[in-house]
Design a protein around this motif. Structure first.
Motif, PDB file in Angstrom:
ATOM      1  N   THR A  21       0.823  -1.219   0.000  1.00  0.00           N
ATOM      2  CA  THR A  21       0.000   0.000   0.000  1.00  0.00           C
ATOM      3  C   THR A  21       0.854   1.266   0.000  1.00  0.00           C
ATOM      4  O   THR A  21       0.778   2.072  -0.915  1.00  0.00           O
ATOM      5  N   THR A  22       1.668   1.425   1.022  1.00  0.00           N
ATOM      6  CA  THR A  22       2.499   2.628   1.131  1.00  0.00           C
ATOM      7  C   THR A  22       3.658   2.609   0.148  1.00  0.00           C
ATOM      8  O   THR A  22       3.988   3.623  -0.472  1.00  0.00           O
ATOM      9  N   TYR A  47     -15.883  -5.106   3.089  1.00  0.00           N
ATOM     10  CA  TYR A  47     -14.866  -4.269   2.450  1.00  0.00           C
ATOM     11  C   TYR A  47     -13.865  -5.117   1.665  1.00  0.00           C
ATOM     12  O   TYR A  47     -13.373  -4.691   0.615  1.00  0.00           O
ATOM     13  N   THR A 101     -13.260  -4.533  -2.206  1.00  0.00           N
ATOM     14  CA  THR A 101     -11.933  -4.170  -2.712  1.00  0.00           C
ATOM     15  C   THR A 101     -11.506  -5.102  -3.829  1.00  0.00           C
ATOM     16  O   THR A 101     -10.943  -4.668  -4.843  1.00  0.00           O
ATOM     17  N   MET A 139     -12.763   2.731  -3.275  1.00  0.00           N
ATOM     18  CA  MET A 139     -12.067   3.914  -2.760  1.00  0.00           C
ATOM     19  C   MET A 139     -12.957   5.150  -2.880  1.00  0.00           C
ATOM     20  O   MET A 139     -13.052   5.960  -1.947  1.00  0.00           O
ATOM     21  N   GLY A 145     -15.495   5.890  -0.251  1.00  0.00           N
ATOM     22  CA  GLY A 145     -15.021   6.344   1.059  1.00  0.00           C
ATOM     23  C   GLY A 145     -14.342   5.285   1.901  1.00  0.00           C
ATOM     24  O   GLY A 145     -13.953   5.557   3.041  1.00  0.00           O
ATOM     25  N   ILE A 146     -14.194   4.088   1.368  1.00  0.00           N
ATOM     26  CA  ILE A 146     -13.544   3.003   2.122  1.00  0.00           C
ATOM     27  C   ILE A 146     -12.033   3.096   1.947  1.00  0.00           C
ATOM     28  O   ILE A 146     -11.534   3.229   0.833  1.00  0.00           O
ATOM     29  N   LYS A 147     -11.303   3.027   3.046  1.00  0.00           N
ATOM     30  CA  LYS A 147      -9.842   3.104   2.996  1.00  0.00           C
ATOM     31  C   LYS A 147      -9.298   1.715   2.646  1.00  0.00           C
ATOM     32  O   LYS A 147      -9.048   0.885   3.533  1.00  0.00           O
ATOM     33  N   THR A 148      -9.112   1.495   1.353  1.00  0.00           N
ATOM     34  CA  THR A 148      -8.685   0.168   0.897  1.00  0.00           C
ATOM     35  C   THR A 148      -7.281  -0.186   1.372  1.00  0.00           C
ATOM     36  O   THR A 148      -6.951  -1.366   1.506  1.00  0.00           O
ATOM     37  N   ALA A 149      -6.449   0.819   1.635  1.00  0.00           N
ATOM     38  CA  ALA A 149      -5.096   0.530   2.134  1.00  0.00           C
ATOM     39  C   ALA A 149      -5.175  -0.160   3.494  1.00  0.00           C
ATOM     40  O   ALA A 149      -4.422  -1.109   3.763  1.00  0.00           O
ATOM     41  N   ARG A 150      -6.090   0.297   4.346  1.00  0.00           N
ATOM     42  CA  ARG A 150      -6.267  -0.340   5.647  1.00  0.00           C
ATOM     43  C   ARG A 150      -6.782  -1.762   5.489  1.00  0.00           C
ATOM     44  O   ARG A 150      -6.380  -2.669   6.219  1.00  0.00           O
TER      45      ARG A 150
END
Length: 315
Positions: free
Chosen positions: A111-112, A189, A193, A201, A204-209
């Motif tokens: 992700t990062t 989620y 995803t 995304m 509003g869902i934080k797919t990275a989390r």
């Protein structure tokens, strides 16, 4: 009645499992003995636990090639702690936290760091394999003869009633994973995803989390499998876990989970793991060389992936 029969016919993995089991039973009557059935379930439990974590990863359209190496490292650390007399509960919790942390690191790299799952986890494989050899000095690590080791061995070789402990652990893992995927927000989620990450995304869902959570689960399951294997063997081998990721992927895909993500069930993975376990057991009963066993599993994986691709094209 007719509707239930139609549902059964649509469950291709279950039909394959039943057909395979019947064919093997006809070829070798020992297959259906109670002792052999327990052997199949005990042997399947390790791959089933890993495959549960792999299911989470594949459902989001990813993959985790590091599970075998996580298993090996965590098993070695568990054996070292137990042989030194460390409390079994503390040793198990430490190893589970370590596996979770490694999985979370994989998720962060993806992700990062912006790495593809294949590349990120492939890099982790190499790093961890080196770490295992450094930690073990290339030699097996025995769990020892301490009171802790006796309790620890029960995790892999003990029985509760007529059923081996690893089978109970496998069932518990399936139940928890099923609940997460089907009755929690994070489960929805995960499917979202895998189905369409961009749309997820924008909603509003934080797919990275979500991804970090998924890879943390995969790492924890690999660590748990390492505990089961080490407890069963009474030692940690420096080569432990090598190739286990392939069996896990095969179980997931055979169970009907799409490599493209968004489609699949834990129940299907359970059936897929049993298919692999039954196949391995049958080849052992027929005294087929381990070399040919690898060939057979390779063919099964190819067929499963081809079927997955065909189903994807038809959809």
């Amino acid at each position: 009645m007719m509707n239930n029969f139609k549902k059964f016919l649509k469950n291709k993995p279950l039909i394959v499992l039943i057909a395979t089991s019947v064919a093997i039973a006809l070829l070798n009557p020992r297959f259906l003995s109670w002792s052999n059935i327990l052997t199949v379930l005990r042997q399947t439990s390790i791959n089933a636990v890993i495959a549960t974590g792999m299911t989470f990863a594949i459902l989001i359209g990813g993959i985790d090639l590091s599970v075998g190496s996580v298993l090996g490292l965590c098993g070695a650390i568990a054996a070292t702690m137990v042989s030194s007399g460390t409390n079994v509960v503390l040793a198990v919790l430490t190893v589970l936290v370590l596996g979770t942390a490694i999985g979370y690191l994989n998720g962060t790299l993806i992700t990062t760091g912006g790495l593809q799952p294949f590349i990120a986890t492939l890099g982790t494989v190499t790093l961890l394999r080196g770490a295992i050899l450094v930690f073990t000095q290339g030699r097996p690590i025995s769990t020892g003869n301490t009171p802790s080791s006796e309790y620890f061995s029960e995790i892999g070789t003990g029985f509760l009633g007529p059923i081996p402990v690893p089978v109970y652990i496998m069932i518990l893992v399936f139940i928890v994973a099923y609940y997460i995927l089907n009755h929690t927000r994070i489960g929805r989620y995960i499917y979202a995803t895998g189905s369409n990450e961009e749309a997820t995304m924008y909603s509003g869902i934080k797919t990275a989390r979500v991804k970090r959570f998924v890879y943390a689960v995969s790492g924890m399951m690999a660590a748990l499998a390492g505990i089961l294997l080490t407890a069963r063997l009474g030692s940690a081998q420096p080569t432990a876990g090598a190739g286990y990721e392939l069996d896990a992927i095969a179980a997931v895909v055979l169970g009907g989970t799409s490599m493209a993500g968004g489609i699949g069930t834990i129940g299907g993975t359970a059936i897929g793991a049993l298919i692999i376990g039954v196949l391995n057991n049958a080849l052992n009963l027929m005294k087929v060389s381990s070399y040919y066993q690898d060939v057979a599993k390779g063919i099964v994986i190819l067929i499963a992936v081809l079927l997955d691709r065909k189903q994807k094209s038809s959809r």
